[in-house]
Design a protein around this motif. Structure first.
Motif, PDB file in Angstrom:
ATOM      1  N   ARG A 136       0.868  -1.172   0.000  1.00  0.00           N
ATOM      2  CA  ARG A 136       0.000   0.000   0.000  1.00  0.00           C
ATOM      3  C   ARG A 136       0.910   1.228   0.000  1.00  0.00           C
ATOM      4  NH1 ARG A 136      -2.755  -3.738  -0.681  1.00  0.00           N
ATOM      5  NH2 ARG A 136      -4.823  -4.222   0.186  1.00  0.00           N
ATOM      6  N   GLY A 137       0.310   2.422  -0.137  1.00  0.00           N
ATOM      7  CA  GLY A 137       1.122   3.619  -0.250  1.00  0.00           C
ATOM      8  C   GLY A 137       0.706   4.731   0.684  1.00  0.00           C
ATOM      9  N   PHE A 138       1.701   5.481   1.162  1.00  0.00           N
ATOM     10  CA  PHE A 138       1.517   6.776   1.808  1.00  0.00           C
ATOM     11  C   PHE A 138       1.990   7.843   0.825  1.00  0.00           C
ATOM     12  CE2 PHE A 138       2.082   5.146   6.418  1.00  0.00           C
ATOM     13  CZ  PHE A 138       0.725   5.223   6.662  1.00  0.00           C
ATOM     14  N   GLY A 139       1.250   8.925   0.716  1.00  0.00           N
ATOM     15  CA  GLY A 139       1.648  10.007  -0.170  1.00  0.00           C
ATOM     16  C   GLY A 139       2.734  10.876   0.447  1.00  0.00           C
ATOM     17  N   VAL A 140       3.540  11.504  -0.429  1.00  0.00           N
ATOM     18  CA  VAL A 140       4.472  12.538  -0.019  1.00  0.00           C
ATOM     19  C   VAL A 140       3.827  13.882  -0.358  1.00  0.00           C
ATOM     20  CG1 VAL A 140       5.747  12.390  -2.223  1.00  0.00           C
ATOM     21  CG2 VAL A 140       6.812  13.467  -0.232  1.00  0.00           C
ATOM     22  N   LEU A 141       3.864  14.829   0.557  1.00  0.00           N
ATOM     23  CA  LEU A 141       3.149  16.098   0.388  1.00  0.00           C
ATOM     24  C   LEU A 141       4.125  17.272   0.423  1.00  0.00           C
ATOM     25  CD1 LEU A 141       0.118  15.483   2.805  1.00  0.00           C
ATOM     26  CD2 LEU A 141       0.355  14.835   0.390  1.00  0.00           C
ATOM     27  N   ASN A 368      -3.349  -3.881  14.375  1.00  0.00           N
ATOM     28  CA  ASN A 368      -3.486  -2.440  14.581  1.00  0.00           C
ATOM     29  C   ASN A 368      -3.308  -1.669  13.281  1.00  0.00           C
ATOM     30  OD1 ASN A 368      -3.913  -2.889  17.296  1.00  0.00           O
ATOM     31  ND2 ASN A 368      -1.789  -2.513  17.874  1.00  0.00           N
ATOM     32  N   SER A 369      -2.398  -2.116  12.434  1.00  0.00           N
ATOM     33  CA  SER A 369      -2.241  -1.496  11.122  1.00  0.00           C
ATOM     34  C   SER A 369      -3.477  -1.707  10.269  1.00  0.00           C
ATOM     35  CB  SER A 369      -1.006  -2.056  10.410  1.00  0.00           C
ATOM     36  OG  SER A 369       0.180  -1.659  11.061  1.00  0.00           O
ATOM     37  N   GLN A 370      -4.035  -2.902  10.348  1.00  0.00           N
ATOM     38  CA  GLN A 370      -5.271  -3.170   9.612  1.00  0.00           C
ATOM     39  C   GLN A 370      -6.372  -2.202  10.022  1.00  0.00           C
ATOM     40  OE1 GLN A 370      -5.933  -7.338  10.569  1.00  0.00           O
ATOM     41  NE2 GLN A 370      -5.468  -7.930   8.464  1.00  0.00           N
ATOM     42  N   ARG A 371      -6.527  -2.002  11.316  1.00  0.00           N
ATOM     43  CA  ARG A 371      -7.589  -1.125  11.804  1.00  0.00           C
ATOM     44  C   ARG A 371      -7.350   0.331  11.427  1.00  0.00           C
ATOM     45  NH1 ARG A 371      -8.017  -5.012  16.275  1.00  0.00           N
ATOM     46  NH2 ARG A 371      -6.139  -4.152  17.214  1.00  0.00           N
ATOM     47  N   LEU A 372      -6.142   0.802  11.667  1.00  0.00           N
ATOM     48  CA  LEU A 372      -5.835   2.211  11.408  1.00  0.00           C
ATOM     49  C   LEU A 372      -5.956   2.545   9.933  1.00  0.00           C
ATOM     50  CD1 LEU A 372      -4.764   4.998  12.338  1.00  0.00           C
ATOM     51  CD2 LEU A 372      -2.450   4.079  12.004  1.00  0.00           C
ATOM     52  N   LEU A 373      -5.462   1.676   9.072  1.00  0.00           N
ATOM     53  CA  LEU A 373      -5.378   1.961   7.639  1.00  0.00           C
ATOM     54  C   LEU A 373      -6.478   1.277   6.831  1.00  0.00           C
ATOM     55  CD1 LEU A 373      -1.506   1.628   7.266  1.00  0.00           C
ATOM     56  CD2 LEU A 373      -2.858   3.673   7.774  1.00  0.00           C
ATOM     57  N   LYS A 374      -7.368   0.564   7.541  1.00  0.00           N
ATOM     58  CA  LYS A 374      -8.503  -0.114   6.891  1.00  0.00           C
ATOM     59  C   LYS A 374      -8.027  -1.086   5.820  1.00  0.00           C
ATOM     60  CE  LYS A 374     -11.135   3.974   7.968  1.00  0.00           C
ATOM     61  NZ  LYS A 374      -9.937   4.506   8.689  1.00  0.00           N
ATOM     62  N   LEU A 375      -7.111  -1.942   6.226  1.00  0.00           N
ATOM     63  CA  LEU A 375      -6.550  -2.937   5.340  1.00  0.00           C
ATOM     64  C   LEU A 375      -7.285  -4.254   5.533  1.00  0.00           C
ATOM     65  CD1 LEU A 375      -2.800  -2.203   6.150  1.00  0.00           C
ATOM     66  CD2 LEU A 375      -4.107  -1.318   4.214  1.00  0.00           C
ATOM     67  N   GLY A 376      -7.415  -5.002   4.470  1.00  0.00           N
ATOM     68  CA  GLY A 376      -7.992  -6.334   4.583  1.00  0.00           C
ATOM     69  C   GLY A 376      -6.914  -7.324   4.942  1.00  0.00           C
ATOM     70  N   GLY A 377      -7.203  -8.588   4.697  1.00  0.00           N
ATOM     71  CA  GLY A 377      -6.183  -9.608   4.897  1.00  0.00           C
ATOM     72  C   GLY A 377      -6.455 -10.470   6.096  1.00  0.00           C
ATOM     73  N   HIS A 378      -5.420 -10.756   6.854  1.00  0.00           N
ATOM     74  CA  HIS A 378      -5.483 -11.718   7.939  1.00  0.00           C
ATOM     75  C   HIS A 378      -6.395 -11.247   9.058  1.00  0.00           C
ATOM     76  CE1 HIS A 378      -1.705 -12.358   5.781  1.00  0.00           C
ATOM     77  NE2 HIS A 378      -1.799 -13.611   6.144  1.00  0.00           N
ATOM     78  N   SER A 379      -6.996 -12.233   9.737  1.00  0.00           N
ATOM     79  CA  SER A 379      -7.874 -11.915  10.867  1.00  0.00           C
ATOM     80  C   SER A 379      -7.138 -12.144  12.172  1.00  0.00           C
ATOM     81  CB  SER A 379      -9.119 -12.793  10.800  1.00  0.00           C
ATOM     82  OG  SER A 379      -8.771 -14.165  10.859  1.00  0.00           O
TER      83      SER A 379
END
Length: 379
Positions: A136-141, A368-379
């Motif tokens: 996934r990506g974070f933007g540079v601003l 925690n990364s899944q929750r913060l960034l709304k990522l799917g994948g492992h449970s």
């Protein structure tokens, strides 16, 4: 015959009775006997969210920055510029299932180059598209241009599906001064982040050159020329100390500037075990929360997430866990400035340390990364 039977029974008991506890132990294990080279019967994937690259649009600024030259990071340029087989192999070696990629800090002028940062984000999106299941990506601003930074965050999320932005924690103005983000002109950016429901990751960046190069004047330079090396001054101003103290200062100034009062749901991420903030939280809260409607300790608990990036030691982790909800602690590596394999070893040590439960370990490792960034994948 009875004597022979008695002797055989005695021999059986003598030889095999001591083994019964071991046999019971093996039978009681739900996974069977374990050996050092056996695969983990309860594998936990890792998601890492402070992992860097350098785009064609901005890489020259990184390569020619006098501070990066003093630090000797040129050998990392190949790894920084690649998002493909070599990066994936390193991720696999470190048990990293998913990596959130962000731009490494480059040079002061990059924060005023809106066209270049836009192009860098487009280049990142194109690289990530080849492996959507791993990146996934974070933007540079362009943080020196607040309105354009806000617009670019909106574009990155809408067009590229980026999960937030990783930004320089301060900028160096054209006059050579350090500027932070506690002023009202940055409200456009915070409002965009809240509306989009994405976090802003405050990341260390380079100080003004004079603070490292100007002997007798610079904050990190020796009092006398040659008092210590250029490398020492650069390290003191960056990874050894200055990066962390200045990023902590950026967060504290946002608090004092009322950012979290105006935007109470804004979510901010600090790397490197919290950029000193967790270790001074009691004292900072005591002095900075005076006569304020929102206490610093409450902002820390409500608005802040902390990653482990680049610090693989249980000692600071122990303090972090004492003052931070484990659901706000996220594993990260800081690749390629830190190694995925070293991060993996740290996580294995943490898992076995007893400092966290197995559920808390899973939260830190990836949930925690899944929750913060709304990522799917492992449970």
């Amino acid at each position: 015959m009875m004597m022979l039977f008695t002797r055989l029974l005695f021999l059986f008991l003598f030889l095999f009775l001591p083994l019964l506890p071991c046999l019971r132990t093996v039978q009681s294990s739900p996974h069977g006997p374990r050996h050092d080279n056996d695969p983990d019967p309860d594998p936990v994937p890792y998601y890492t969210i402070e992992e860097h690259w350098a785009s064609p649009a901005l890489v020259d600024l990184f390569a020619t920055n006098p501070i990066t030259t003093l630090l000797g990071v040129a050998p990392l340029l190949t790894a920084l510029s690649e998002i493909g087989p070599a990066r994936l192999a390193s991720m696999d070696a470190g048990n990293v299932q998913l990596q959130v990629v962000s731009h490494a800090p480059t040079a002061a002028e990059a924060m005023y180059l809106a066209n270049n940062t836009r192009l860098a984000n487009d280049q990142l999106a194109a690289r990530l598209a080849a492996h959507p299941e791993r990146f996934r990506g974070f933007g540079v601003l362009p943080m020196g241009l607040p309105a354009q930074a806000a617009a670019e965050l909106r574009r990155c999320v809408a067009e590229h599906g980026f999960v937030g932005a990783l930004v320089d924690a301060h900028v160096t103005t054209p006059a050579g001064l350090t500027a932070f983000f506690d002023g009202g002109e940055y409200d456009l950016l915070w409002a965009a982040a809240v509306e989009l429901d994405v976090p802003i990751y405050l990341h260390p960046t380079f100080p003004p050159l004079g603070e490292i190069l100007s002997s007798g004047q610079g904050l990190y330079a020796p009092l006398e020329a040659g008092g210590y090396s250029g490398y020492d001054a650069a390290a003191l101003g960056t990874a050894a100390w200055g990066w962390h103290s200045q990023t902590a200062l950026s967060f504290l100034r946002m608090y004092l500037g009322g950012v979290f009062e105006r935007f109470p749901t804004l979510q901010v991420v600090l790397g490197h075990m919290g950029e000193l903030v967790p270790y001074y939280l009691w004292r900072a809260d005591r002095y900075l929360s005076v006569n304020r409607t929102v206490q610093l300790r409450d902002v820390f608990r409500r608005n802040l997430h902390v990653t482990t990036s680049g610090i693989f030691s249980l000692e600071p982790m122990a303090t972090l866990l004492k003052v931070t909800d484990t659901k706000r602690v996220l594993y990260s590596v800081d690749w390629p400035f830190a190694k995925n394999e070293d991060g993996k070893a740290f996580m294995e040590t943490l898992r076995q340390s007893g400092m966290v439960s197995q559920e808390e370990f899973r939260d830190i490792a990836y949930r925690n990364s899944q929750r913060l960034l709304k990522l799917g994948g492992h449970s």
